[in-house]
Design an enzyme around this catalytic site. Structure first.
Site, short mmCIF file in Angstrom:
data_model
loop_
_atom_site.label_atom_id
_atom_site.label_comp_id
_atom_site.label_asym_id
_atom_site.label_seq_id
_atom_site.Cartn_x
_atom_site.Cartn_y
_atom_site.Cartn_z
N ASN A 9 0.67 -1.20 -0.11
CA ASN A 9 -0.01 0.00 0.12
C ASN A 9 0.90 1.19 0.06
O ASN A 9 1.34 1.83 1.12
CB ASN A 9 -1.08 -0.02 1.11
CG ASN A 9 -1.84 1.30 1.36
OD1 ASN A 9 -1.69 2.10 0.75
ND2 ASN A 9 -2.80 0.97 2.40
N HIS A 181 -11.46 5.62 -0.64
CA HIS A 181 -11.51 4.68 0.62
C HIS A 181 -12.12 3.54 0.82
O HIS A 181 -12.87 2.85 1.53
CB HIS A 181 -11.92 5.67 1.91
CG HIS A 181 -11.04 6.70 2.20
ND1 HIS A 181 -11.44 7.93 2.37
CD2 HIS A 181 -9.66 6.65 2.31
CE1 HIS A 181 -10.35 8.85 2.61
NE2 HIS A 181 -9.26 7.84 2.60
#
Ligand code: ADP
Length: 394
Positions: A9, A181
């Site tokens: 990530n 998100h």
């Protein structure tokens, strides 16, 4: 290492990574959890094993790790000492999947090319998300890599949630509300099924309140509407981004202050939000500790906007049964949770003060009309699940 999945990530100045062992029942256990942050300034590599034992905590000399590629090289060296071979696959967080990708996708050259074209829609995040994918493809061309998109969970929303009131041709070209998100929201929606299945089947607003912040209306596990739009600038105020802003402000900056595109981009991504309002810090912890009037204003503004967006998203669903707080501020700040819930008392939110102070699980009273939860998010586990699912289905 046939049974492991590496999750990467990569953010603007950090790389979070986790190694998961995959069991035969598709169960996943984290065996290494780490983070390289301060890339470009004071880089630091931290890693622990699945039991929380520290494996490394190393601060690099200033300037030793200038960018994401050099961080990746360090990370690779460190991981190589711990692994006996490459993982079975690598899962990546990719912030923007555009109108095309509504689910995780195995990366090919063609996919990479499409994702490159989305860079202007997420200039701070997308290039960093793609750099590790490219670096790994050069070294391990046959290793499957899966891109998991922050936008994917929001695909399939109604036209009114997805559109801006602008000419159709621009919508067709891709100027639409995407929402972000999504990996965090998907994780929360799934976890809520285990914790409170009745609520998970109902109408819930989730607040992902971190240095990037957004809220999402979720009905029966599906995204209905989100506060973020075309880019990750819209909606709530964030650490350094303004959230909702009259587009006339941008026109004014360009026309009357002679600011270039780059200068405006820098202002909107780095100088606004909590930092701009307070003049002190982009970190909620600093603001909570400060007595300065700017800190108070920034907190008041943040709470006001979170409460307002909650009510707006609830109206979009024509009702609401629950509120979930997650991410850095949502999981850790009992003050912000209490202030938001206080503002929502008129809607029937009743906070249990001691449960809020503990900050885990249900934090509203039994008679609260709206159930309020604090739930830790886990985007990396969501990415690992998607990667394993995709691989085992192929
Ligand atoms: P991101 O993943 O977007 O970088 P996080 O979800 O990790 O962000 O959230 C980071 C933010 O969470 C910090 O900038 C800080 O404002 C906030 N935060 C973390 N811990 C606390 C705390 N104990 N109290 C208040 N805010 C906190």
């Amino acid at each position: 290492m046939a049974d492991t999945i590496l999750v990467v990530n990569a953010g603007s100045s950090s790389i979070k990574f986790q190694l998961f062992a995959a069991g035969s029942e598709n169960d996943l256990t984290a065996t290494i959890i780490g983070q390289l942050d301060g890339i470009g300034t004071h880089a630091r590599l931290r890693g622990k094993d699945g039991g929380g034992e520290v494996l490394i905590d190393h601060a690099f000399a200033a300037g030793e790790m200038a960018d994401i590629p050099s961080a990746l090289r360090q990370l690779r060296l460190w991981l190589a000492e711990r692994l006996t071979g490459p993982p079975m696959a690598v899962g990546h967080r990719v912030v923007h999947g555009g109108p095309i990708y509504s689910r995780p996708t195995v990366v090919t050259d063609a996919v990479l090319e499409t994702l490159d074209r989305l860079v202007p829609l997420a200039p701070l995040h997308q290039p960093n998300n793609l750099t590790p994918i490219r670096a790994i493809r050069v070294e391990y061309p046959d290793l499957p890599q899966v891109a998991c998109f922050d936008t994917a969970f929001h695909r399939g929303q109604s036209p009114v949630a997805e559109r801006f009131a602008i000419p159709e041709a621009l919508f067709e070209e891709g100027v639409r509300r995407y929402g972000f998100h999504g990996l965090s929201y998907e994780y929360i929606a799934r976890s809520l099924r285990d914790i409170d299945p009745e609520l998970a089947a109902g109408k819930v607003v989730v607040g992902h309140l971190g240095s990037g912040a957004s809220m999402c209306a979720i009905q029966d596990g599906r995204s209905v509407e989100s506060t973020m739009g075309f880019t990750a600038l819209d909606g709530l105020p964030m650490g350094t981004r303004p959230g909702q802003l009259d587009p006339g402000v941008v026109l004014y900056l360009a026309a009357n202050k002679n600011m270039s595109d780059q200068a405006i981009e820098h202002l909107l991504y780095h100088e606004c939000g909590l930092k701009g309002l307070s003049g002190i810090s982009n970190d909620m912890r600093d603001l909570e500790k400060s007595d300065a009037s700017g800190a108070k204003l920034a907190i008041d503004y943040f709470v006001h906007r979170v409460a307002r967006e909650f009510a707006a998203l609830a109206t979009g669903m024509a009702g609401v049964d629950g509120l979930v707080f997650t991410a850095g501020i949502g999981e850790n700040s009992s003050l912000i949770r209490a202030r938001v819930c206080e503002r929502l008392a008129w809607l029937g939110v009743e906070l249990d003060a001691s449960a809020n102070a503990e900050g885990c699980g249900r934090i509203s009273t039994a008679r609260s009309r709206i159930a309020v939860y604090v739930m830790p998010t886990n985007e990396e586990l969501m990415i690992a699940r998607h990667t394993l699912d995709l691989l085992r289905r192929q």
